[in-house]
Design an enzyme around this catalytic site. Sequence first.
Site, PDB file in Angstrom:
ATOM      1  N   PRO A 185     -23.898 -18.389  -2.125  1.00 51.48           N
ATOM      2  CA  PRO A 185     -23.531 -19.695  -2.514  1.00 51.48           C
ATOM      3  C   PRO A 185     -22.193 -19.628  -3.374  1.00 51.48           C
ATOM      4  O   PRO A 185     -21.842 -18.913  -3.768  1.00 51.48           O
ATOM      5  CB  PRO A 185     -24.518 -20.146  -3.545  1.00 51.48           C
ATOM      6  CG  PRO A 185     -25.756 -19.124  -2.956  1.00 51.48           C
ATOM      7  CD  PRO A 185     -25.228 -17.956  -2.462  1.00 51.48           C
ATOM      8  N   GLU A 186     -21.476 -20.698  -2.836  1.00 53.57           N
ATOM      9  CA  GLU A 186     -20.003 -20.872  -3.696  1.00 53.57           C
ATOM     10  C   GLU A 186     -20.149 -21.722  -5.052  1.00 53.57           C
ATOM     11  O   GLU A 186     -21.226 -22.360  -5.001  1.00 53.57           O
ATOM     12  CB  GLU A 186     -19.123 -21.321  -2.783  1.00 53.57           C
ATOM     13  CG  GLU A 186     -18.640 -20.292  -1.710  1.00 53.57           C
ATOM     14  CD  GLU A 186     -17.540 -20.762  -0.590  1.00 53.57           C
ATOM     15  OE1 GLU A 186     -16.586 -21.298  -0.947  1.00 53.57           O
ATOM     16  OE2 GLU A 186     -17.624 -20.451   0.527  1.00 53.57           O
TER      17      GLU A 186
ATOM     18  N   HIS B  85     -41.822 -13.749  -2.786  1.00 52.51           N
ATOM     19  CA  HIS B  85     -40.694 -13.778  -2.948  1.00 52.51           C
ATOM     20  C   HIS B  85     -40.112 -14.360  -4.459  1.00 52.51           C
ATOM     21  O   HIS B  85     -39.113 -14.421  -5.115  1.00 52.51           O
ATOM     22  CB  HIS B  85     -39.609 -14.059  -2.195  1.00 52.51           C
ATOM     23  CG  HIS B  85     -39.737 -13.216  -0.728  1.00 52.51           C
ATOM     24  ND1 HIS B  85     -39.560 -11.892  -0.649  1.00 52.51           N
ATOM     25  CD2 HIS B  85     -40.057 -13.640   0.402  1.00 52.51           C
ATOM     26  CE1 HIS B  85     -39.935 -11.588   0.568  1.00 52.51           C
ATOM     27  NE2 HIS B  85     -39.999 -12.726   1.210  1.00 52.51           N
TER      28      HIS B  85
ATOM     29  N   ARG C 156     -34.023 -11.587  -0.427  1.00 48.91           N
ATOM     30  CA  ARG C 156     -33.038 -10.514  -0.231  1.00 48.91           C
ATOM     31  C   ARG C 156     -32.851  -9.781  -1.444  1.00 48.91           C
ATOM     32  O   ARG C 156     -32.425  -8.737  -1.517  1.00 48.91           O
ATOM     33  CB  ARG C 156     -31.788 -10.876   0.422  1.00 48.91           C
ATOM     34  CG  ARG C 156     -31.792 -11.491   1.754  1.00 48.91           C
ATOM     35  CD  ARG C 156     -30.629 -11.812   2.198  1.00 48.91           C
ATOM     36  NE  ARG C 156     -30.686 -12.773   3.371  1.00 48.91           N
ATOM     37  CZ  ARG C 156     -29.610 -13.237   4.062  1.00 48.91           C
ATOM     38  NH1 ARG C 156     -28.400 -13.044   3.576  1.00 48.91           N
ATOM     39  NH2 ARG C 156     -29.679 -14.193   4.777  1.00 48.91           N
TER      40      ARG C 156
ATOM     41  N   ARG D 147       3.858 -11.038  -4.440  1.00 49.65           N
ATOM     42  CA  ARG D 147       2.626 -10.326  -3.614  1.00 49.65           C
ATOM     43  C   ARG D 147       2.798 -10.907  -1.966  1.00 49.65           C
ATOM     44  O   ARG D 147       2.962 -11.894  -1.624  1.00 49.65           O
ATOM     45  CB  ARG D 147       1.496 -11.108  -4.126  1.00 49.65           C
ATOM     46  CG  ARG D 147       1.338 -10.829  -5.695  1.00 49.65           C
ATOM     47  CD  ARG D 147      -0.349 -11.267  -5.999  1.00 49.65           C
ATOM     48  NE  ARG D 147      -1.073 -10.371  -5.452  1.00 49.65           N
ATOM     49  CZ  ARG D 147      -2.588 -10.498  -5.584  1.00 49.65           C
ATOM     50  NH1 ARG D 147      -2.944 -11.254  -6.620  1.00 49.65           N
ATOM     51  NH2 ARG D 147      -3.520 -10.006  -5.111  1.00 49.65           N
TER      52      ARG D 147
END
Length: 301
Positions: free
Chosen positions: A2-3, A108, A131, A174
């Site tokens: 998830p962002e 879970h 997970r 950079r």
Amino acid sequence: MPELPEVETVRRGLSPVFDGAMIRKVTLNRADLRFPLPVDFRERLGGQRMVALGRRAKYLLGDLEDGTVLVMHLGMSGSFRIEEVGEDGPQPVAAEAFHYPRSVDRAHDHVIFHLEHDGAERLRIVYNDPRRFGFMSLVARAEVEQHPWFAALGPEPTGNALDAVHLARVAAGRATPLKALLLDQRAIAGLGNIYVCEALHRAKLSPLRSAGTLATATGAPTAGAKRLVEAIREVIAEAIVAGGSTLRDHRQADGELGYFQHSFAVYGREGEPCPRPACGGTVERIVQSGRSTFHCPRCQR
């Protein structure tokens, strides 16, 4: 994983239930997630009042009454659901009108927060993670900013600290690809693969160009840097309003899906026409540092 918009969506879903609630007790169905839970995790949380649930980058931060912060990270497949406690056992508060493959196997359910409102336990928050890449810990509020998880984080993409001047400063000199810079949490906190691809497309910037091209020889921001900051803000704001993107395991705290994936311009659209009017290009997929990048090589330069 998830962002930021997904994590912010989860925070907004949990906050009305968590904020101001007394944590009557915590049930642990295992002693570890990605990392071992603190040995006194249950004892330190039991009887504590949650003052407010916040967020920093992709972390949820629950401020407790005693000055401790409950730090939570969803990892790859972590999710929360809110349940109402009744005579027939716990039931989801919001009926799931939309179905999407994600674990609802109670095997879970690793951490359960039993919440007390007005002197009675009516709701509980369940953390489910097939997970087990998520994690939780307890950190003193005074030590959060110096903690290794947070000390090096850059500014939030939703805050005033992110501007073209900051972007030019971290990019100057950079040679690393621009996409790699944007994924560097030390440059900007919380950005991930999906929204970087979308923001670069909106800003008409190639993910392959050198990051240093965002700064002039004197270190001032270029026009591209200014467009990119605006694009990042817009994409993140729109994704939060849409409830994030339902990809793989993510779902909102009330069980509903995120919908921003229906607005993707390039992500996951390999071989499709670029949606930019009059562009005429085709979305391509390349691999950068082992991750898929979607872009239009015609309009993104």
